[in-house]
Structures are given as C-alpha cells and as structure tokens.
Design an enzyme around this catalytic site. Sequence first.
Site, mmCIF file in Angstrom:
data_model
loop_
_atom_site.group_PDB
_atom_site.id
_atom_site.type_symbol
_atom_site.label_atom_id
_atom_site.label_comp_id
_atom_site.label_asym_id
_atom_site.label_seq_id
_atom_site.Cartn_x
_atom_site.Cartn_y
_atom_site.Cartn_z
ATOM 1 N N ASN A 127 0.830 -1.193 0.000
ATOM 2 C CA ASN A 127 0.000 0.000 0.000
ATOM 3 C C ASN A 127 0.872 1.254 0.000
ATOM 4 O OD1 ASN A 127 -2.291 -1.805 0.685
ATOM 5 N ND2 ASN A 127 -1.295 -1.850 2.682
ATOM 6 N N GLU B 239 8.857 -4.588 -0.655
ATOM 7 C CA GLU B 239 7.671 -3.728 -0.630
ATOM 8 C C GLU B 239 8.015 -2.299 -1.013
ATOM 9 O OE1 GLU B 239 4.836 -5.172 -0.436
ATOM 10 O OE2 GLU B 239 5.821 -7.077 0.003
#
Length: 830
Positions: free
Chosen positions: A260, A291
Amino acid sequence: MSVLTRDEAQTRAQLLDVHRYTIALDLTTGDETFESLTVIRFAARTGADTFVELKPAELRSVVLDGESLDPETLDDNRLPLKNLAAGEHELRITASMRYSRTGEGMHRFTDPADGETYVYTQMFMDDVQRVFAAFDQPDLKAVFELSVTAPEGWTVLANGITEHLGEGRWTAATTPLISTYLVAVAAGPWHSVRTEHRDLPFGIHCRRSLAPHLDADADEILDVTRACFDRYHEKFEEPYPFDSYDQAFVPEFNAGAMENPGLVTFRDDFVYRSAVTDTERQTRAMVIAHEMAHMWFGDLVTLRWWDDIWLNESFAEYMGYQTTAEATRFTDTWTEFGVVRKAWGYDADQRPSTHPVAPENVEDTASALLNFDGISYAKGASALRQLVTWLGEKDFLAGINTHFARHKFGNASLADFIDSLASTTERDVHAWADAWLRTTGVDTLTAAVTTEAGTCALTVEHTGSRPHRIAVGLYDHDLSDDEGRLTLRERLDVDVPQSAPQPIGKPPALLLLNDGDLTYTKVRFDAASAEAVGTSLSRLPDPLTRAVVWNSLRDAVRDGELAPGAYLETARAHLPRETDLALVQGVLAFASAQIADRYLTPEERPAALATLASLCRDLIRRTEDGDHPGLRLIAVRHFIDVAAHPETITAWLADGTVPGGPELDPDLRWRVLARLAVLGATDEAAIAAELDRDPSANGREGAARCRAALPDEEAKRTAWSAMFDSDDLSNYLFTATAQGFWQPEQADLVRQYVPRFYEDAVAVAARRGPAIADAVGRWAFPAYAVDAENLTLGETCLRDAGPAPSLRRKLADQLDDLARALRVREGETP
C-alpha cells in the site's frame, strides 16, 4: 460473487474517467460491522450503462447526481448505473460493511494478551468492495480523500499523513492518483516508533503487546528502511512519490506484506518475540526492500490488468534481493533465494497448473488470483536476474527509468515495459521476452566433457528452448588439503545454445554449470563432477555455489534420478560442516518434510528420522562454544521436529533450556509441546497450562496446533469440526489447527478423514471465500496419505465436485505433488 472479466474492465475503462473518491468510515458501531460512506466523482465519455461494485452487509442508500436509486437493484456485488449521460457525475453510497476474520477487506482482531482491538484493510484484487464502493479495477486510478471515526485512544494510519481532529475523528492527506486496491487503513491503539528521513516522516507500528519486541529491533528495521530508501534513489530517477512511509506490522495477515502506498502492511510474525536466525532477519530485510520497490513498480506505475501481475511481483522480488545485498549487512541474499525461494518457482513450473511468467489469457479476477505463485515471484525474479546478466545493469536501469518517466501515476502493460527496455539497448529485448516470459517449464542443462590429448572441451546439452548466459565454474582439488577442499580455477562465461564446444583445459574435479545461479534452469553433472559432489560438496568455497549443487540434488530426487536415501546420505555427510544458515535450513526442511515424510515409505521413515536426528546432534555438539547461535537454533528446531522418542525434548521442556543453550523461549516451548502431542507424550492439561503461561495470539495458535495433533479420536473430531463445521476460526487459527491435524505417525488414526476432506473442503471453501479456500488446500490437505486411493479421491473431486477456483488450484497442485511422491517411492521417472 460476480468476478470482473478483462473485457468488462476494458469496456468500463473506455467509458469512465474517475476523478476522486471521498470516503468516510465509522469504526465505532460495534464488533461485527462498520459504516461506509463513499462519494465518487467521475465522468462518462459517452452515454452508456455501467456498474459499481460493493459487498455490503446492508446497502442503505444510493444517490446518483442528486437522484435516489433503488438499493434493491444491487445484484450480488454489482450495483447497476443505467442510462448514464455523457459528462460529469457524482455517486453517493452509504452502507454497513462486515468486518472480516479471514484477512480480507477490513480485518478485525482482538489481542488475547491484553484485550485491545485492531483493524486493518487488505484490499487486494477485489476486496476493496468489502470496505467501500468502487469502480474496482487497477486502470481506473483516482485520488482518495479519507476520513475515519475511531474509538478514543486509537491511532489511524492511512496512505497519507493522518491528522487527529478530536473526538476520534481522523483525516488523511489526499493521495495522488492510485488504484483502488492500494487504498489502506490501519486503526487501533498502535505502539509506534517514528522518525524522519530525507524530510519525510517514517514510522513503524505494531500492537501494544508486541511493543518490547518492536522496540528491540526498531534500530535494525529503520536502518534497513533508510538504507534501501537511499539505494532506490540512487537507482531510480523518479523520487519517492508519496508523502510519508509507514510500516505497520499487523495481526493475522495472509501474505508476507502488502505494498500500500505510504502504508506498507506486514504480517506481525516479523516482530520477533523469540530467538531467530540471521537468515530470518535477512528475510525481513528483503521483504522491507521488496515492498519499497513496489512504491515505484506497482504503485507509481501500475499494471493495466491482472495478466501483468508478474510486472509487480517479479520486479519487486528481484529488487528486494538485489537491493538488500547491496545496501544492508545482509550480503548473501541470493543464497537463500537459490536454495529456498527458487525451489518454489521450480516446483510450480513443473505442475499442470504452470503458466508463463507473463500469461496472455487472464480472463477474470478469479483466474488472476491463482497466479500469485512461485512463477510470478521466484521464476520471474530469476528471469529478470538473467535479463540483467544478458543486458547489463546499466541498460536495465536505464530502461526502468524510462518506464517510470513514461507511465508515472498511470498504468502500463508488458508491451510498454519491453518497449522501455528496448529504447535503451541494441539487443533484441522483444525476442528475449518471447523466449522467457511467454513460455512454461524448466530447461535442463547437462555438462558433457570430452577429452582429447589431455585437453578437455565442454558441450552444454540443452533441453528446453530459452537462451541462457551462464557462468561455468571449474574446480580442482586443493592438493595441500587432506579434507577434499575444492578451489576455483576459473569461471567461464558461456552462452547457451553454444556455437561450438568450450575449451576448458585439463579435466577439473568438478564442473558446475550455472555457477553463481544467474539463470533459471535445472543442472545435471557429468560423471566425474557427480563423484566430486559426493565427496567434497561442503568443501566448495562459496555458499551460492553450494546452493546450486544442493538444488541440483533436490531436482534429481524429485525427478526420480537420485534415490531419496542418497540425498539423506549426502546431507548426513556434508551438513555438519556447513556454515551457511540458509543452506542448513533449506536442506533440512526438504530432507524432513519431503523425503522423510513423503518420499520414503512408512517402513523407511524411522531410519530417516534417526539419520536426521543424528545430523542435528552433530550440529548441536559443533556449536557448543556459542559462536554459531543461528546454526544451533536451526539444529535444535529440527531435532525437535524429527524426535521419534519424547525423553530428550521432555527434559528440555522441564528444564526450560537445551543443555548449553538456548533457553526455551515461547516459540520453542510450543514447538516441543507440538512434537510431544504427536508422540502422545502430553495431554490437554499440559497444553492448557502452557496457554496460561503464554496467552498471546501466538499462544492460542500453538495450543490449537497441539490440540489438533493429539493422537486421540476425540481430539481429532473436535479439530475437524472446528475447521469444517463452524466459521468461527480466524484464518490463523484455521491454519494452526490444520497444521496439527495430519501427522505421518497417525496415519491409521486419521485415515477415515481422507475421503471426508474432499467433501468438507469444497463446502467450507464455497462458504468462507478465497483466503480460507487457500488455507484449506494448503494446510488441511491429507498430504501424508501417499497412496493411490487418496489420488483417486482427489481427482474425482476435481472432476465432479466443482470446487471454488482457489481450492481447485490448490488441490490440483497438491495432487500433482502426491503423484510425484508416489513415483519417487516406486523409483519411477516422470
């Protein structure tokens, strides 16, 4: 539930231009549901019909351009928008939404350690519809304004910097253009460690009961984060595109982490409450790097449709390993990749469910979800590593930066990516992509050495279609060493297919294809090299070289070319001398979970366990000086797992320590108790007492695992009912129960559950959705029932029972692995 097809997504993307979402969530309305208000401002390019998606507990109202629509028109997860005129529109939807206990949508968790509650979102693929209404496809990017009402004492985290307005009301800074599946919220009484780097706020967060453990590792986590952030700014010309960087370690998270923008969520197993090895710390660092790479590749530039998921995951996987090796103290990441992660790709690529790294026909979201596997991650990263080897890192990064510049805050496809790479090099990148990204299966390279007049030449026999640029290692015996040490004479660069045999001079003791593990292929040895492996594997100088050799042996066992017992003998001979933690862990895991538990017959298994126990004892004795705590911890863990008799580990549990260390921390105590449960050497009273000692979430999972492992008919009935007759178990408690249930030692006791599994698995997967379906297929499958009857039952289920797509894929893979185990037992080759 209706799934979105690629054709539907393309039609809607041609019709709509989505500008802005304004979302208000109220998390104060009870334990089961929360309130969701969504306002979507968008334009229609022409007059037409379309739809918006949501999965409410109750749809309260729908207002389009000031006119109320009938909530009863909601059909499954689709709300039709009829007769849209060309031009601007505003859609306002209020709904009550359910909290999840399966890690999908808005997951709610109450910590048994202190009673505190936390919620977080996992919106991936199509689960945003469980939180707010959306035109839910990756190429309809928009900006998002978010406000949240939360209980007093909670902190709300989101994609942008959040501000507390008082009385539990929070707002988040408006995002730049992002896809719906990347929106994120995490709320609860978080324990936070905050800092700044390059004038951006950085934060790490966990639930309060884990605060001491996060604090203990905060410097390491933040050091890795800063180092990777700086390294990416050296590689990428586009600056980090968001206003903050938070990393939240959240409970009961299904994946390793989720990218995210500005709020990465990780499974909170990465907040270590018990002793871990340096390889496990390296894995956490790699996931942080993975990530963060997504902030550019996946978030700044996003796939257009789910057939290009590999673009996200392969890139982040490659960058995660490479950047961790370049920027942190963990410089040997590719060894762990080679011996553990890459095997995931090799295994997936040899099943009937294999697919190209870049599949061309992903028709809908249900099909796309199945491609999050070892091919999209490990094989794709291996392909990119080979691309960098062939193209050169300078041209590769130039192409990547061109890609970011062309498509930032937008969407892109494989064709766009390849065009960006091609613009920076004279090489035929399109042909490379066709050969590597559009094909399936694993190539095999075999060394053939011919000798004439004392001079040798190498011919690489190639089964498969892909071109490879490999290193070939030539190793000679060190004549000054009595223990069989091998030394590197030379590493040759060889292109496969060859134009002519490669001269290599005098015969080497060992000739190793793919030395350095720069390509994705199986490797087979010539006869002399195979003999050198048997005598001198542990005396090779480089751990990555040893990883290539161990992978070759693993492949040979799976392909029926090397007897499982021979692999065990090699492990017994060479692991006691091994120093690399990833290699010891990877080899022991394969030797126990696959060879001892599946590839050998029940009659052969006790001797295999004895061999592994003896090997672990040697490692424990070797590490008594305290200089190798990680190696000792691995040996202790595996000794527990293969213990055939309870006396030694019972004494460890009673004493609270292994003689000479380590002390038994909570994770080791539960590990011992689980093995004692399998052996029938503990009972419910002991499990309950341990849970009183460790009432944490991990403790609950440990107790569930132990109870399911007890060799008792009532314990098995209770565990089975919890998994399949009730929907009360969270995703983690379901997994723990399933892990305990099936045990090779208890084959007769659980035999009656093998046929029951298929009927009950289909039902619970249909009832509880993809996350539980995945857990059912992964953990609740009767993997230790290695017999033709189980295979027939499974094939009948696939043919006749109509399992949900996630379960169907897992069952197909499990059954192929089962058939392979049967072939290995019978000495057959594929």
